[in-house]
Design an enzyme around this catalytic site. Structure first.
Site, PDB file in Angstrom:
ATOM      1  N   HIS A  84       0.844  -1.206   0.000  1.00 30.29           N
ATOM      2  CA  HIS A  84       0.000   0.000   0.000  1.00 30.29           C
ATOM      3  C   HIS A  84       0.879   1.256   0.000  1.00 30.29           C
ATOM      4  O   HIS A  84       0.611   2.221  -0.724  1.00 30.29           O
ATOM      5  CB  HIS A  84      -0.875   0.048   1.266  1.00 30.29           C
ATOM      6  CG  HIS A  84      -1.930  -1.016   1.344  1.00 30.29           C
ATOM      7  ND1 HIS A  84      -2.080  -1.844   2.439  1.00 30.29           N
ATOM      8  CD2 HIS A  84      -2.902  -1.376   0.470  1.00 30.29           C
ATOM      9  CE1 HIS A  84      -3.100  -2.658   2.231  1.00 30.29           C
ATOM     10  NE2 HIS A  84      -3.612  -2.406   1.050  1.00 30.29           N
ATOM     11  N   LYS A 130     -15.886  -7.671   5.037  1.00 33.33           N
ATOM     12  CA  LYS A 130     -15.493  -8.578   6.125  1.00 33.33           C
ATOM     13  C   LYS A 130     -15.255  -7.757   7.393  1.00 33.33           C
ATOM     14  O   LYS A 130     -14.776  -6.619   7.311  1.00 33.33           O
ATOM     15  CB  LYS A 130     -14.180  -9.298   5.766  1.00 33.33           C
ATOM     16  CG  LYS A 130     -14.370 -10.397   4.743  1.00 33.33           C
ATOM     17  CD  LYS A 130     -13.074 -11.119   4.465  1.00 33.33           C
ATOM     18  CE  LYS A 130     -12.152 -10.269   3.613  1.00 33.33           C
ATOM     19  NZ  LYS A 130     -10.837 -10.825   3.337  1.00 33.33           N
ATOM     20  N   ARG A 133      -1.509  -5.806  -8.255  1.00 38.41           N
ATOM     21  CA  ARG A 133      -0.384  -6.673  -7.910  1.00 38.41           C
ATOM     22  C   ARG A 133      -0.101  -7.683  -9.011  1.00 38.41           C
ATOM     23  O   ARG A 133       1.040  -8.031  -9.278  1.00 38.41           O
ATOM     24  CB  ARG A 133      -0.677  -7.449  -6.618  1.00 38.41           C
ATOM     25  CG  ARG A 133      -0.624  -6.607  -5.379  1.00 38.41           C
ATOM     26  CD  ARG A 133      -1.244  -7.326  -4.228  1.00 38.41           C
ATOM     27  NE  ARG A 133      -2.642  -7.583  -4.488  1.00 38.41           N
ATOM     28  CZ  ARG A 133      -3.515  -8.039  -3.588  1.00 38.41           C
ATOM     29  NH1 ARG A 133      -3.102  -8.335  -2.370  1.00 38.41           N
ATOM     30  NH2 ARG A 133      -4.767  -8.223  -3.905  1.00 38.41           N
ATOM     31  N   SER A 167      -2.930  -7.841   2.960  1.00 39.12           N
ATOM     32  CA  SER A 167      -3.167  -7.651   4.393  1.00 39.12           C
ATOM     33  C   SER A 167      -3.562  -8.980   5.042  1.00 39.12           C
ATOM     34  O   SER A 167      -3.144  -9.279   6.171  1.00 39.12           O
ATOM     35  CB  SER A 167      -4.277  -6.624   4.610  1.00 39.12           C
ATOM     36  OG  SER A 167      -3.898  -5.374   4.108  1.00 39.12           O
TER      37      SER A 167
END
Ligand code: PNS
Length: 159
Positions: free
Chosen positions: A17, A41, A90, A127
């Site tokens: 990030h 979530k 990514r 993460s």
């Protein structure tokens, strides 16, 4: 003056990030990092802590502001008057979902999305994986900034 909005859950922020935000800073005059308060979530870190971590990381970067939002990203983008949404990619696996969101956001508000290609050294970072490594006592020093290492240690101190 051009401004960018870099949204995410940041639960917690990773070096991936940080890389995307730092590179966005080189292109835009101002950058709003937007932390979603209630991601789909249940987050590991409350929004207030995710915001604090990002504020600590970018305390020396006057172009960066950290904010939080709920609801539609485009409503927040309009409210802040930002020009462009910026996302990191990514791998090609990120692309399909990101393309869908970019097209939806353009449909909703006519706002453009620009993509930053993640540095290869952070291409595997997420993460979720960072939390899994930290939860089971693995080393996360190379994956997240030092202030996030401390928060992860506190969070998972009891296993
Ligand atoms: O870090 P993440 O979890 O990949 O971030 C996803 C985020 C917060 C950018 C995305 O879920 C989002 O924009 N949520 C806000 C709700 C919204 O606007 N949905 C429609 C977008 S197509």
């Amino acid at each position: 003056m051009t401004s960018a909005l870099v949204p995410g859950s940041f639960d917690p922020p990773t070096k991936g990030h940080v890389d995307v935000i730092e590179r966005t800073v080189t292109v835009f005059d101002s950058v709003v990092v937007a932390v979603i308060r209630n991601p789909s979530k249940t987050p590991t870190f409350p929004a207030s802590e995710r915001i604090s971590m990002l504020e600590e990381i970018f305390s020396g970067e006057p172009k960066v502001t950290v904010a939080s939002f709920d609801g539609l990203l485009v409503d927040f983008a309009r409210q802040r008057g930002v020009d462009v949404i910026v996302k990191g990619l990514r791998a090609v696996t990120d692309f399909e979902y990101e393309l869908q969101m970019a097209q939806m956001n353009f449909h909703l508000a006519g706002i453009e999305t620009a993509f930053v290609a993640a540095s290869p050294e952070f291409g595997y970072l997420s993460s979720s994986l960072v939390k899994e490594v930290a939860r089971f006592g693995g080393s996360v020093e190379a994956l997240v900034p030092p202030n996030v290492v401390l928060r992860l240690k506190e969070r998972f101190a009891d296993g």
